[in-house]
Design an enzyme around this catalytic site. Structure first.
Site, PDB file in Angstrom:
ATOM      1  N   ARG A  28       0.839  -1.201   0.000  1.00 47.17           N
ATOM      2  CA  ARG A  28       0.000   0.000   0.000  1.00 47.17           C
ATOM      3  C   ARG A  28       0.879   1.258   0.000  1.00 47.17           C
ATOM      4  O   ARG A  28       0.586   2.244   0.694  1.00 47.17           O
ATOM      5  CB  ARG A  28      -0.949  -0.013   1.196  1.00 47.17           C
ATOM      6  CG  ARG A  28      -2.321   0.614   0.882  1.00 47.17           C
ATOM      7  CD  ARG A  28      -3.270   0.580   2.071  1.00 47.17           C
ATOM      8  NE  ARG A  28      -3.651  -0.776   2.431  1.00 47.17           N
ATOM      9  CZ  ARG A  28      -3.824  -1.206   3.673  1.00 47.17           C
ATOM     10  NH1 ARG A  28      -3.629  -0.404   4.688  1.00 47.17           N
ATOM     11  NH2 ARG A  28      -4.194  -2.449   3.907  1.00 47.17           N
ATOM     12  N   ARG A  32      -3.366   7.155   0.933  1.00 43.29           N
ATOM     13  CA  ARG A  32      -3.852   8.416   1.502  1.00 43.29           C
ATOM     14  C   ARG A  32      -2.827   9.157   2.345  1.00 43.29           C
ATOM     15  O   ARG A  32      -3.052  10.318   2.709  1.00 43.29           O
ATOM     16  CB  ARG A  32      -5.121   8.148   2.319  1.00 43.29           C
ATOM     17  CG  ARG A  32      -6.347   7.866   1.453  1.00 43.29           C
ATOM     18  CD  ARG A  32      -7.551   7.510   2.292  1.00 43.29           C
ATOM     19  NE  ARG A  32      -7.393   6.217   2.950  1.00 43.29           N
ATOM     20  CZ  ARG A  32      -8.111   5.794   3.974  1.00 43.29           C
ATOM     21  NH1 ARG A  32      -9.025   6.584   4.506  1.00 43.29           N
ATOM     22  NH2 ARG A  32      -7.914   4.601   4.486  1.00 43.29           N
ATOM     23  N   ARG A  41      -7.340  11.579  -5.657  1.00 45.05           N
ATOM     24  CA  ARG A  41      -8.511  10.852  -5.151  1.00 45.05           C
ATOM     25  C   ARG A  41      -9.716  11.783  -5.011  1.00 45.05           C
ATOM     26  O   ARG A  41     -10.872  11.348  -5.155  1.00 45.05           O
ATOM     27  CB  ARG A  41      -8.161  10.222  -3.802  1.00 45.05           C
ATOM     28  CG  ARG A  41      -9.264   9.381  -3.168  1.00 45.05           C
ATOM     29  CD  ARG A  41      -9.545   8.101  -3.948  1.00 45.05           C
ATOM     30  NE  ARG A  41     -10.493   7.258  -3.248  1.00 45.05           N
ATOM     31  CZ  ARG A  41     -11.823   7.404  -3.305  1.00 45.05           C
ATOM     32  NH1 ARG A  41     -12.338   8.383  -4.028  1.00 45.05           N
ATOM     33  NH2 ARG A  41     -12.618   6.591  -2.648  1.00 45.05           N
ATOM     34  N   ASP A  77      -7.138  -2.934  -6.731  1.00 48.34           N
ATOM     35  CA  ASP A  77      -7.697  -3.543  -5.530  1.00 48.34           C
ATOM     36  C   ASP A  77      -7.938  -5.006  -5.812  1.00 48.34           C
ATOM     37  O   ASP A  77      -8.142  -5.394  -6.972  1.00 48.34           O
ATOM     38  CB  ASP A  77      -9.012  -2.851  -5.149  1.00 48.34           C
ATOM     39  CG  ASP A  77      -9.494  -3.254  -3.763  1.00 48.34           C
ATOM     40  OD1 ASP A  77     -10.262  -4.235  -3.673  1.00 48.34           O
ATOM     41  OD2 ASP A  77      -9.085  -2.618  -2.774  1.00 48.34           O
ATOM     42  N   TYR A 152     -15.015 -12.121   1.473  1.00 49.36           N
ATOM     43  CA  TYR A 152     -15.811 -10.921   1.174  1.00 49.36           C
ATOM     44  C   TYR A 152     -17.107 -11.302   0.455  1.00 49.36           C
ATOM     45  O   TYR A 152     -18.180 -10.757   0.738  1.00 49.36           O
ATOM     46  CB  TYR A 152     -15.013  -9.956   0.299  1.00 49.36           C
ATOM     47  CG  TYR A 152     -13.931  -9.209   1.031  1.00 49.36           C
ATOM     48  CD1 TYR A 152     -14.243  -8.161   1.895  1.00 49.36           C
ATOM     49  CD2 TYR A 152     -12.593  -9.536   0.856  1.00 49.36           C
ATOM     50  CE1 TYR A 152     -13.250  -7.454   2.560  1.00 49.36           C
ATOM     51  CE2 TYR A 152     -11.590  -8.841   1.521  1.00 49.36           C
ATOM     52  CZ  TYR A 152     -11.923  -7.806   2.373  1.00 49.36           C
ATOM     53  OH  TYR A 152     -10.948  -7.111   3.038  1.00 49.36           O
TER      54      TYR A 152
END
Length: 345
Positions: A28, A32, A41, A77, A152
């Site tokens: 990652r 952010r 973003r 992702d 998920y």
């Protein structure tokens, strides 16, 4: 302008070859914590950033230029290939992937489509091609592992305990096997397409497989992971396998036809080696230490470097991904420290 010479240190470490410094990249590493990422973003949803190859390439390339790391990892992702096969998934801020049509039966599994990368995810392949022209370090492609994707798809989103997933595994063995077969095929197809487009290594993220005990892992998961990594062997591209809280599964992973085992921060490199893990190891600084005083961070990084460089085959990384509270300057300083430490290992 003269192009930078290609830095293949990361690839050499994957193959246990001698390197002139310890290679490092961060899971990652685009995210952010970067002001530039936040600005991009603000203009695009997460999936829009994937859908526009020039934006995806920019976001992927940014931490390489900013931090000086030895590899780039494609900005995407693990959910990216699920949308086109019939999974109604959205990334919701503060939650993560949320799935509107969870898997509840064998019929639900049969309704999933086959992945056709050139048709379904051409933007991913185009991003890889652009990056291969721009990067002077290897590009890592990636995919989610079948268990983690299934968790998920069955839970409908993130879970702490995976009760629905494990209950489905135990009570619907035919449907579970069909789901593993479907996701195994998708993972192979997706990763082979990334490699054909130019990815020079691939990582399989099995983030939540540590929720299983070793016996269940061998029965329900090992067959599909063997199949995935065996199918990738003929590409001659290094493969990496990573999960969270999976120290009890490391010897099972060591028996898989994978090149690199990623460790989280719970299992030290020394412990993994003493257990008998012979693969190249990648890891495993606790990301929270990025918030610690530099002296504390440096001491732990030195400890990991000392353990990792005792034998060939070591790549420095975090034990999980960079999180938003981290500072660019901290990662820059850490990268410089790693590169300057024990040169010529």
């Amino acid at each position: 302008m003269t192009a930078k010479p290609f830095n293949d240190t990361f690839l050499k470490a994957c193959r246990k070859e001698a390197t002139d410094h310890v290679p490092v990249w961060y899971m990652r590493q685009a995210g952010r914590y970067q002001p530039e990422y936040r600005a991009i973003r603000a203009k695009h949803s997460f999936f829009e950033m994937n859908y526009i190859p020039e934006v995806c390439a920019e976001v992927t390339r940014l931490p390489v230029e900013q931090l000086g790391v030895d590899a780039a990892i494609l900005f995407a992702d693990i959910m990216t290939p699920l949308k086109p096969i019939g999974v109604d998934v959205n990334i919701e801020s503060g939650i993560g992937p949320v799935i509107a049509n969870p898997i509840q039966s064998l019929a639900d599994v049969h309704r999933l489509h086959e992945l056709e990368p050139e048709t379904h995810v051409p933007y991913i392949l185009e991003s890889i091609k652009i990056l291969r022209q721009q990067l002077s370090v290897p590009l890592i492609g990636f995919a989610g592992a079948p268990f983690t994707l299934a968790s998920y798809m069955i839970e409908g989103g993130p879970s702490k305990h995976y009760h629905k997933t494990k209950a489905f595994m135990y009570t619907e063995p035919q449907a579970w096997q069909a789901l593993m077969d479907k996701l195994g095929d998708m993972t192979i197809t997706y990763l082979k397409a990334q490699i054909a487009a130019g990815a020079q290594a691939v990582q399989v993220f099995d983030s939540w497989v540590g929720a299983l005990n070793d016996e269940d892992y061998r029965e329900y998961i090992t067959p599909v992971m063997n199949r995935i990594f065996n199918a990738l062997k003929d590409t001659n591209v290094p493969t990496i396998y990573f999960g969270i809280g999976a120290g009890h599964l490391l010897m099972d992973w060591n028996r898989l036809p994978v090149d690199v085992v990623g460790l989280d921060w719970r299992t030290s490199i020394t412990t993994a080696r003493e257990m008998g893990v012979t693969k190249t190891l990648q890891g495993n600084l606790d990301p929270t230490l990025l918030l610690a005083p530099w002296e504390k961070l440096e001491a732990k990084a030195k400890e990991i470097l000392d353990e990792g460089t005792k034998q060939p085959g070591f790549i420095f990384n975090l034990g999980h991904g960079v999180f938003p509270d981290a500072k660019v300057e901290t990662l820059q300083k850490l990268t410089q420290f790693i590169h300057s430490y024990k040169q010529g290992v």
